[in-house]
Design a protein around this motif. Sequence first.
Motif, PDB file in Angstrom:
ATOM      1  N   GLN A  96       0.810  -1.214   0.000  1.00 40.21           N
ATOM      2  CA  GLN A  96       0.000   0.000   0.000  1.00 40.21           C
ATOM      3  C   GLN A  96       0.849   1.271   0.000  1.00 40.21           C
ATOM      4  OE1 GLN A  96      -2.536  -0.718   3.394  1.00 40.21           O
ATOM      5  NE2 GLN A  96      -3.189  -2.690   2.534  1.00 40.21           N
ATOM      6  N   ASP A  97       1.949   1.268   0.726  1.00 39.72           N
ATOM      7  CA  ASP A  97       2.858   2.423   0.719  1.00 39.72           C
ATOM      8  C   ASP A  97       3.375   2.687  -0.690  1.00 39.72           C
ATOM      9  OD1 ASP A  97       3.111   3.485   3.422  1.00 39.72           O
ATOM     10  OD2 ASP A  97       3.937   1.544   3.944  1.00 39.72           O
ATOM     11  N   THR A  98       3.793   1.632  -1.362  1.00 37.83           N
ATOM     12  CA  THR A  98       4.330   1.755  -2.718  1.00 37.83           C
ATOM     13  C   THR A  98       3.271   2.266  -3.684  1.00 37.83           C
ATOM     14  OG1 THR A  98       5.846  -0.086  -2.293  1.00 37.83           O
ATOM     15  CG2 THR A  98       5.456   0.503  -4.594  1.00 37.83           C
ATOM     16  N   ASN A  99       2.065   1.710  -3.606  1.00 32.16           N
ATOM     17  CA  ASN A  99       0.975   2.131  -4.492  1.00 32.16           C
ATOM     18  C   ASN A  99       0.620   3.596  -4.276  1.00 32.16           C
ATOM     19  OD1 ASN A  99       0.852  -0.545  -5.356  1.00 32.16           O
ATOM     20  ND2 ASN A  99      -0.803  -1.075  -3.978  1.00 32.16           N
ATOM     21  N   ALA A 100       0.499   3.991  -3.008  1.00 30.30           N
ATOM     22  CA  ALA A 100       0.123   5.370  -2.692  1.00 30.30           C
ATOM     23  C   ALA A 100       1.226   6.348  -3.099  1.00 30.30           C
ATOM     24  CB  ALA A 100      -0.177   5.500  -1.198  1.00 30.30           C
ATOM     25  N   ALA A 101       2.479   5.953  -2.884  1.00 28.55           N
ATOM     26  CA  ALA A 101       3.594   6.826  -3.270  1.00 28.55           C
ATOM     27  C   ALA A 101       3.613   7.054  -4.772  1.00 28.55           C
ATOM     28  CB  ALA A 101       4.915   6.213  -2.806  1.00 28.55           C
ATOM     29  N   GLN A 102       3.258   6.022  -5.554  1.00 28.26           N
ATOM     30  CA  GLN A 102       3.225   6.175  -7.008  1.00 28.26           C
ATOM     31  C   GLN A 102       2.105   7.120  -7.428  1.00 28.26           C
ATOM     32  OE1 GLN A 102       5.638   4.749  -9.139  1.00 28.26           O
ATOM     33  NE2 GLN A 102       4.707   6.323 -10.406  1.00 28.26           N
ATOM     34  N   VAL A 103       0.984   7.083  -6.722  1.00 31.47           N
ATOM     35  CA  VAL A 103      -0.115   8.013  -7.003  1.00 31.47           C
ATOM     36  C   VAL A 103       0.354   9.452  -6.811  1.00 31.47           C
ATOM     37  CG1 VAL A 103      -2.356   8.833  -6.151  1.00 31.47           C
ATOM     38  CG2 VAL A 103      -1.977   6.389  -6.501  1.00 31.47           C
ATOM     39  N   VAL A 104       1.089   9.689  -5.735  1.00 36.43           N
ATOM     40  CA  VAL A 104       1.610  11.037  -5.465  1.00 36.43           C
ATOM     41  C   VAL A 104       2.601  11.452  -6.546  1.00 36.43           C
ATOM     42  CG1 VAL A 104       2.954  12.439  -3.847  1.00 36.43           C
ATOM     43  CG2 VAL A 104       1.244  10.839  -2.980  1.00 36.43           C
ATOM     44  N   ARG A 105       3.510  10.531  -6.925  1.00 37.01           N
ATOM     45  CA  ARG A 105       4.491  10.861  -7.977  1.00 37.01           C
ATOM     46  C   ARG A 105       3.801  11.164  -9.299  1.00 37.01           C
ATOM     47  NH1 ARG A 105       7.840   6.918  -5.304  1.00 37.01           N
ATOM     48  NH2 ARG A 105       6.858   5.231  -6.478  1.00 37.01           N
ATOM     49  N   ASP A 106       2.704  10.459  -9.573  1.00 37.63           N
ATOM     50  CA  ASP A 106       1.978  10.675 -10.826  1.00 37.63           C
ATOM     51  C   ASP A 106       1.062  11.895 -10.779  1.00 37.63           C
ATOM     52  OD1 ASP A 106       3.199   8.518 -11.996  1.00 37.63           O
ATOM     53  OD2 ASP A 106       1.559   7.121 -11.604  1.00 37.63           O
ATOM     54  N   GLY A 107       0.905  12.482  -9.589  1.00 34.31           N
ATOM     55  CA  GLY A 107       0.205  13.750  -9.487  1.00 34.31           C
ATOM     56  C   GLY A 107      -1.302  13.703  -9.394  1.00 34.31           C
ATOM     57  N   TRP A 108      -1.871  12.564  -8.943  1.00 33.96           N
ATOM     58  CA  TRP A 108      -3.332  12.517  -8.857  1.00 33.96           C
ATOM     59  C   TRP A 108      -3.838  12.155  -7.463  1.00 33.96           C
ATOM     60  CZ3 TRP A 108      -6.050   7.615  -8.688  1.00 33.96           C
ATOM     61  CH2 TRP A 108      -5.255   6.486  -8.895  1.00 33.96           C
ATOM     62  N   GLY A 109      -3.019  12.458  -6.455  1.00 35.20           N
ATOM     63  CA  GLY A 109      -3.474  12.204  -5.099  1.00 35.20           C
ATOM     64  C   GLY A 109      -2.484  12.673  -4.055  1.00 35.20           C
ATOM     65  N   GLU A 110      -2.893  12.555  -2.799  1.00 36.62           N
ATOM     66  CA  GLU A 110      -2.061  12.892  -1.646  1.00 36.62           C
ATOM     67  C   GLU A 110      -2.017  11.692  -0.712  1.00 36.62           C
ATOM     68  OE1 GLU A 110      -0.330  15.630  -0.884  1.00 36.62           O
ATOM     69  OE2 GLU A 110      -0.871  16.769  -2.679  1.00 36.62           O
ATOM     70  N   VAL A 111      -1.051  11.697   0.196  1.00 41.63           N
ATOM     71  CA  VAL A 111      -0.893  10.593   1.139  1.00 41.63           C
ATOM     72  C   VAL A 111      -0.767  11.132   2.557  1.00 41.63           C
ATOM     73  CG1 VAL A 111       0.673   8.787   1.936  1.00 41.63           C
ATOM     74  CG2 VAL A 111       0.136   8.964  -0.470  1.00 41.63           C
ATOM     75  N   VAL A 112      -1.451  10.465   3.486  1.00 39.07           N
ATOM     76  CA  VAL A 112      -1.283  10.700   4.918  1.00 39.07           C
ATOM     77  C   VAL A 112      -0.860   9.360   5.523  1.00 39.07           C
ATOM     78  CG1 VAL A 112      -2.347  11.422   7.076  1.00 39.07           C
ATOM     79  CG2 VAL A 112      -3.091  12.462   4.918  1.00 39.07           C
ATOM     80  N   PRO A 113       0.423   9.183   5.884  1.00 36.46           N
ATOM     81  CA  PRO A 113       0.857   7.904   6.459  1.00 36.46           C
ATOM     82  C   PRO A 113       0.026   7.543   7.684  1.00 36.46           C
ATOM     83  CG  PRO A 113       2.749   9.281   5.913  1.00 36.46           C
ATOM     84  CD  PRO A 113       1.531  10.142   5.748  1.00 36.46           C
ATOM     85  N   PHE A 114      -0.271   6.276   7.826  1.00 34.70           N
ATOM     86  CA  PHE A 114      -1.128   5.805   8.912  1.00 34.70           C
ATOM     87  C   PHE A 114      -0.572   6.200  10.278  1.00 34.70           C
ATOM     88  CE2 PHE A 114      -2.786   2.315  11.688  1.00 34.70           C
ATOM     89  CZ  PHE A 114      -4.133   2.593  11.544  1.00 34.70           C
ATOM     90  N   ASP A 115       0.751   6.093  10.452  1.00 37.36           N
ATOM     91  CA  ASP A 115       1.368   6.439  11.732  1.00 37.36           C
ATOM     92  C   ASP A 115       1.245   7.920  12.039  1.00 37.36           C
ATOM     93  OD1 ASP A 115       2.094   3.843  12.198  1.00 37.36           O
ATOM     94  OD2 ASP A 115       4.113   4.052  11.383  1.00 37.36           O
ATOM     95  N   GLU A 116       1.072   8.749  10.989  1.00 44.44           N
ATOM     96  CA  GLU A 116       1.010  10.201  11.174  1.00 44.44           C
ATOM     97  C   GLU A 116      -0.419  10.738  11.054  1.00 44.44           C
ATOM     98  OE1 GLU A 116       3.730  12.008   8.435  1.00 44.44           O
ATOM     99  OE2 GLU A 116       5.266  10.474   8.773  1.00 44.44           O
ATOM    100  N   LEU A 117      -1.401   9.850  11.043  1.00 44.78           N
ATOM    101  CA  LEU A 117      -2.780  10.259  10.813  1.00 44.78           C
ATOM    102  C   LEU A 117      -3.322  11.094  11.978  1.00 44.78           C
ATOM    103  CD1 LEU A 117      -5.414  10.102   9.172  1.00 44.78           C
ATOM    104  CD2 LEU A 117      -5.890   7.919  10.301  1.00 44.78           C
ATOM    105  N   THR A 118      -3.643  12.339  11.674  1.00 45.48           N
ATOM    106  CA  THR A 118      -4.315  13.234  12.608  1.00 45.48           C
ATOM    107  C   THR A 118      -5.414  13.961  11.848  1.00 45.48           C
ATOM    108  OG1 THR A 118      -2.852  15.105  12.149  1.00 45.48           O
ATOM    109  CG2 THR A 118      -2.190  13.614  13.939  1.00 45.48           C
ATOM    110  N   GLU A 119      -6.325  14.561  12.580  1.00 44.34           N
ATOM    111  CA  GLU A 119      -7.405  15.296  11.925  1.00 44.34           C
ATOM    112  C   GLU A 119      -6.855  16.431  11.080  1.00 44.34           C
ATOM    113  OE1 GLU A 119     -11.292  18.020  13.093  1.00 44.34           O
ATOM    114  OE2 GLU A 119     -10.621  16.444  14.491  1.00 44.34           O
TER     115      GLU A 119
END
Length: 530
Positions: free
Chosen positions: A397-420
Amino acid sequence: MVPSVDRMKSCSFLLSIAVIVAATVLFPDEVESAKILCFFPSPSKSHVLGPQRLLKNLANRGHEVTMVSEFPLTKPVKNYRDIYVQAENEFAAIMAEVMQGGNQSMITMIPTAIKASLEYTNKSLNSPQFQQLIREERFDLVILGFFMNDFIVGVGPLLKCPTILYYSAGLSELVNVVGNPREIASVPQAHLGRKSSMTFFDRLMNVVLNLMETLFHTYIQYQSRIYYRNNFPSEKGFPSYEEAKLNVSLLMYNSHFTQTSPRPLLPNAIEVGGLQIKPEPDPLPEEIQAWLDGAEEHGAIFLSFGSNLKSSTLQQEKLEAIIGTLGKLKQRVIWKWDTDRMPGKPANVLVGKWLPQDDILAHTNLKLFITHGGQGSVTEAMYHGVPIVGIPIMADQDTNAAQVVRDGWGEVVPFDELTEAKLTAAVQRVLSDGKYSERVKQIATLFRDRPHSALDLATYWVEYVVRHKGAKHLHYLGADLNFMQRSLIDVAAFVAVALYVIYKLSRFTLGKIKKVVCGRIRRENKLKFN
């Protein structure tokens, strides 16, 4: 004027020819009805969706198909039979621990995950339902769900029929039983991400990642051999574990080159990325349809952590962060929630235990998908042109989400850093900036643009293997070679030794010649001076 009879006959003849030609083009090489078994021992419903869609299409084409899994169809399909097998799901405890903020490191989770997958497959294989099936019936082909359970390849020899493997993620050494070239120098490993070119240090890291993948696979094979010998002993005439893997006719995997990096592929390594996606969505349940239709002004958001990770087991502070973010939005939200009641559910949130994700993502009012970043979820969002906010938790999931960010169609909030605050900021960025939506629509165009749909391609190759009785001619000779042979190390060693021997022989021979010649010269000079 009334057309003449001859002219009508002529038109009818031409029309018949046109129909025959069209049928030949659209449906080449029809095969007779075959009995096809799909054995899919997985506790994850999302992994089964692709094979189910393939089997339904095969059933519609006249084949007699049987699916052995924990997830029978909700509506019966002609020529399609479900054999329900439920095994103890050891993954559930692992997933619950992860959602509580437990250890998410794949290094420490690997042994537990492998054991759980092997045990689940072993229990499904030895279930009364499956054992009765293989005692009483014969099949022309078996399609196997492949996921850290390599010993499952013994089912092909058990049923004495050709074998196709289906893997619900991208091609890797973990499933590369057909021997597809790895091309480490030019094809980035999945965790390195897609790259247009690799620097020296990229290639160095690629070697390290591929080595780790090989060690991981070696461990899986070590554990799988134990289960293979127990279920398919050589004393009963079964081939060895290695021979059974080499006898696999075809590998289908759920990825597409637009999602990864282009790579050379053997003819029996088939990309069927998006197999589970329907080109035309099914009608939504009335409540969901009305909820999404009513979101025309501000749009809607879909939130799901997939079929394995359950939202109800979320760590309390992370659950509160998500609820706090969603409750302040203008958009309507649909949340895949696995219990009857959600504590503190905001008024703008609709929950459901199992939601038709593909059909929801296809709705025109959907503006954002908040997801764990599983392969299937990312693929469906890409196909439907829906931007993502990823909350990756484990595995790929980390790899998939990171590729989305590199491709420019999404953002990522790491689970360990999840805050409101962090989740709200990521959601607002994607919703307010049109670049994310524009970019994913460009990528969707690339992903959809192919000569055949994933379903048509998978159907063709299944029937091809049936038609040609296992298609042994597709077997790649490189799959029979070990690492030393594939890398030509044995040839290089032979050449080096041969050159060394030639060098030593030449030096020895020249030395002898020199000694003879020099001795003759000395004798002649001695005679001259005497």
